[in-house]
Design a protein around this motif. Structure first.
Motif, mmCIF file in Angstrom:
data_model
loop_
_atom_site.group_PDB
_atom_site.id
_atom_site.type_symbol
_atom_site.label_atom_id
_atom_site.label_comp_id
_atom_site.label_asym_id
_atom_site.label_seq_id
_atom_site.Cartn_x
_atom_site.Cartn_y
_atom_site.Cartn_z
ATOM 1 N N GLU A 112 1.172 -1.064 0.028
ATOM 2 C CA GLU A 112 0.134 0.304 0.030
ATOM 3 C C GLU A 112 0.786 1.312 -0.235
ATOM 4 O O GLU A 112 0.571 2.431 -0.771
ATOM 5 C CB GLU A 112 -0.766 -0.657 1.290
ATOM 6 N N LEU A 113 2.282 1.465 0.666
ATOM 7 C CA LEU A 113 2.981 2.315 1.035
ATOM 8 C C LEU A 113 3.645 2.379 -0.673
ATOM 9 O O LEU A 113 4.243 3.707 -1.057
ATOM 10 C CB LEU A 113 3.655 2.322 1.885
ATOM 11 N N MET A 114 4.532 1.608 -1.570
ATOM 12 C CA MET A 114 5.605 1.491 -1.656
ATOM 13 C C MET A 114 4.857 1.824 -3.366
ATOM 14 O O MET A 114 3.460 1.307 -3.563
ATOM 15 C CB MET A 114 6.286 0.768 -2.041
ATOM 16 N N ALA A 115 5.653 2.693 -4.378
ATOM 17 C CA ALA A 115 5.036 2.705 -5.462
ATOM 18 C C ALA A 115 5.008 0.523 -6.450
ATOM 19 O O ALA A 115 6.238 0.452 -5.644
ATOM 20 C CB ALA A 115 5.905 3.191 -6.315
ATOM 21 N N PRO A 116 4.544 0.700 -7.152
ATOM 22 C CA PRO A 116 4.495 -0.364 -7.989
ATOM 23 C C PRO A 116 6.023 -1.279 -7.751
ATOM 24 O O PRO A 116 6.360 -1.924 -7.935
ATOM 25 C CB PRO A 116 4.168 -0.576 -8.697
ATOM 26 N N LEU A 117 6.783 0.045 -8.507
ATOM 27 C CA LEU A 117 8.119 -0.555 -9.123
ATOM 28 C C LEU A 117 8.552 -0.689 -7.897
ATOM 29 O O LEU A 117 9.670 -2.005 -7.379
ATOM 30 C CB LEU A 117 8.917 0.177 -10.096
ATOM 31 N N ALA A 118 8.640 -0.165 -6.724
ATOM 32 C CA ALA A 118 9.531 -0.545 -5.656
ATOM 33 C C ALA A 118 9.301 -1.777 -4.764
ATOM 34 O O ALA A 118 10.451 -2.245 -4.753
ATOM 35 C CB ALA A 118 9.920 0.730 -4.946
ATOM 36 N N PHE A 119 7.583 -2.105 -4.785
ATOM 37 C CA PHE A 119 7.325 -2.969 -3.853
ATOM 38 C C PHE A 119 8.193 -4.411 -4.276
ATOM 39 O O PHE A 119 7.825 -5.169 -3.774
ATOM 40 C CB PHE A 119 5.594 -2.972 -3.966
ATOM 41 N N ALA A 120 8.306 -4.355 -6.096
ATOM 42 C CA ALA A 120 8.266 -5.816 -6.845
ATOM 43 C C ALA A 120 9.258 -6.292 -6.792
ATOM 44 O O ALA A 120 9.288 -7.538 -6.137
ATOM 45 C CB ALA A 120 8.300 -5.322 -8.218
ATOM 46 N N ARG A 121 10.197 -5.175 -5.982
ATOM 47 C CA ARG A 121 11.595 -5.378 -5.582
ATOM 48 C C ARG A 121 11.518 -6.473 -4.074
ATOM 49 O O ARG A 121 11.965 -7.199 -4.133
ATOM 50 C CB ARG A 121 13.032 -3.956 -5.813
ATOM 51 N N LEU A 122 10.261 -5.622 -3.193
ATOM 52 C CA LEU A 122 10.990 -5.905 -2.103
ATOM 53 C C LEU A 122 9.885 -7.258 -2.359
ATOM 54 O O LEU A 122 10.590 -8.533 -1.762
ATOM 55 C CB LEU A 122 10.201 -4.838 -1.036
ATOM 56 N N ASP A 123 9.190 -7.821 -2.793
ATOM 57 C CA ASP A 123 8.676 -9.034 -3.167
ATOM 58 C C ASP A 123 9.461 -9.747 -3.413
ATOM 59 O O ASP A 123 8.641 -11.061 -2.770
ATOM 60 C CB ASP A 123 7.013 -8.552 -3.659
ATOM 61 N N ALA A 124 9.936 -9.339 -4.800
ATOM 62 C CA ALA A 124 11.030 -10.788 -4.775
ATOM 63 C C ALA A 124 12.107 -11.187 -3.830
ATOM 64 O O ALA A 124 12.150 -11.977 -3.825
ATOM 65 C CB ALA A 124 11.496 -10.224 -6.455
ATOM 66 N N ILE A 125 12.430 -10.364 -2.900
ATOM 67 C CA ILE A 125 12.927 -9.991 -2.142
ATOM 68 C C ILE A 125 12.760 -10.992 -1.129
ATOM 69 O O ILE A 125 13.214 -11.907 -1.055
ATOM 70 C CB ILE A 125 13.803 -9.138 -1.154
ATOM 71 N N GLU A 126 11.249 -11.339 -0.606
ATOM 72 C CA GLU A 126 10.769 -11.498 0.217
ATOM 73 C C GLU A 126 10.439 -13.427 -0.031
ATOM 74 O O GLU A 126 10.963 -14.496 0.489
ATOM 75 C CB GLU A 126 9.355 -11.202 0.751
ATOM 76 N N ARG A 127 9.735 -13.498 -1.157
ATOM 77 C CA ARG A 127 9.706 -14.566 -2.338
ATOM 78 C C ARG A 127 11.288 -14.681 -2.415
ATOM 79 O O ARG A 127 11.471 -16.815 -1.910
ATOM 80 C CB ARG A 127 9.678 -15.023 -2.976
ATOM 81 N N ALA A 128 12.115 -14.791 -2.240
ATOM 82 C CA ALA A 128 13.824 -15.296 -2.358
ATOM 83 C C ALA A 128 14.211 -15.628 -1.085
ATOM 84 O O ALA A 128 14.613 -16.399 -0.826
ATOM 85 C CB ALA A 128 14.762 -14.321 -2.728
ATOM 86 N N ARG A 129 13.735 -15.034 0.218
ATOM 87 C CA ARG A 129 14.444 -15.463 1.043
ATOM 88 C C ARG A 129 13.290 -16.537 2.039
ATOM 89 O O ARG A 129 14.023 -17.567 2.459
ATOM 90 C CB ARG A 129 13.853 -14.584 2.150
ATOM 91 N N ARG A 130 12.503 -16.786 1.532
ATOM 92 C CA ARG A 130 11.388 -18.003 1.455
ATOM 93 C C ARG A 130 11.768 -19.071 0.350
ATOM 94 O O ARG A 130 11.882 -20.023 0.470
ATOM 95 C CB ARG A 130 9.911 -18.126 1.274
ATOM 96 N N GLY A 131 12.515 -18.665 -0.432
ATOM 97 C CA GLY A 131 12.843 -20.107 -1.790
ATOM 98 C C GLY A 131 12.069 -20.692 -2.110
ATOM 99 O O GLY A 131 12.101 -21.137 -3.422
ATOM 100 N N ASP A 132 11.194 -19.709 -2.283
ATOM 101 C CA ASP A 132 10.107 -19.824 -3.611
ATOM 102 C C ASP A 132 9.946 -18.385 -4.797
ATOM 103 O O ASP A 132 8.308 -18.181 -5.248
ATOM 104 C CB ASP A 132 8.747 -19.761 -2.783
#
Length: 141
Positions: A112-132
């Protein structure tokens, strides 16, 4: 509340009023500095915390195409600095020349707080952290 969110998702971001929300990071300072040393140094400079001292895992390689905000293409390496504890959160000391606030939120709140491009990066980081998730992300500025 921060402590429970930190356990669920380590969504730590720092901000300067003129810059978007971002994780601690920066550029190489010397020719003999490697990307992990840069990440560790930048974490100390920007937060006062020593993170990733036990050879952290490389989570994501982020290729950013040149554009209006970025004159040259750039590659960023995102390392897992670990999950911040309540004690670590209490020790954060920001460099006021670089950042003026920090926050911890769950992933839905960051979306909700981040621009879509910035959130895409954060989401990719979290998914990578979880291994998926991806270990390589390409974005355009």
């Amino acid at each position: 509340m921060e402590r429970s969110l930190t356990r669920e998702f380590p969504g730590f971001q720092i901000q300067f009023t003129t810059n978007p929300l971002a994780s601690p990071g920066g550029n190489l300072d010397t020719p003999d500095e490697d990307p992990l040393q840069t990440a560790q140094r930048e974490a100390v400079e920007e937060t006062g915390l020593e993170l990733g001292l036990d050879a952290p895992k490389l989570l994501l390689t982020h290729f950013m195409h040149a554009g209006s905000r970025l004159p040259l293409s750039k590659i960023g390496l995102i390392f897992d600095g670990g999950r911040l504890t309540a004690e670590q959160l209490g020790r954060i000391r920001l460099d006021p020349a670089e950042h003026d606030m920090w926050a911890v939120h769950d992933l839905a709140t960051w979306q909700e707080l981040m621009a879509p491009l910035a959130f895409a990066r954060l989401d990719a980081i979290e998914r990578a952290r979880r291994g998926d998730g991806p270990t390589f992300l390409t974005t355009h500025t």
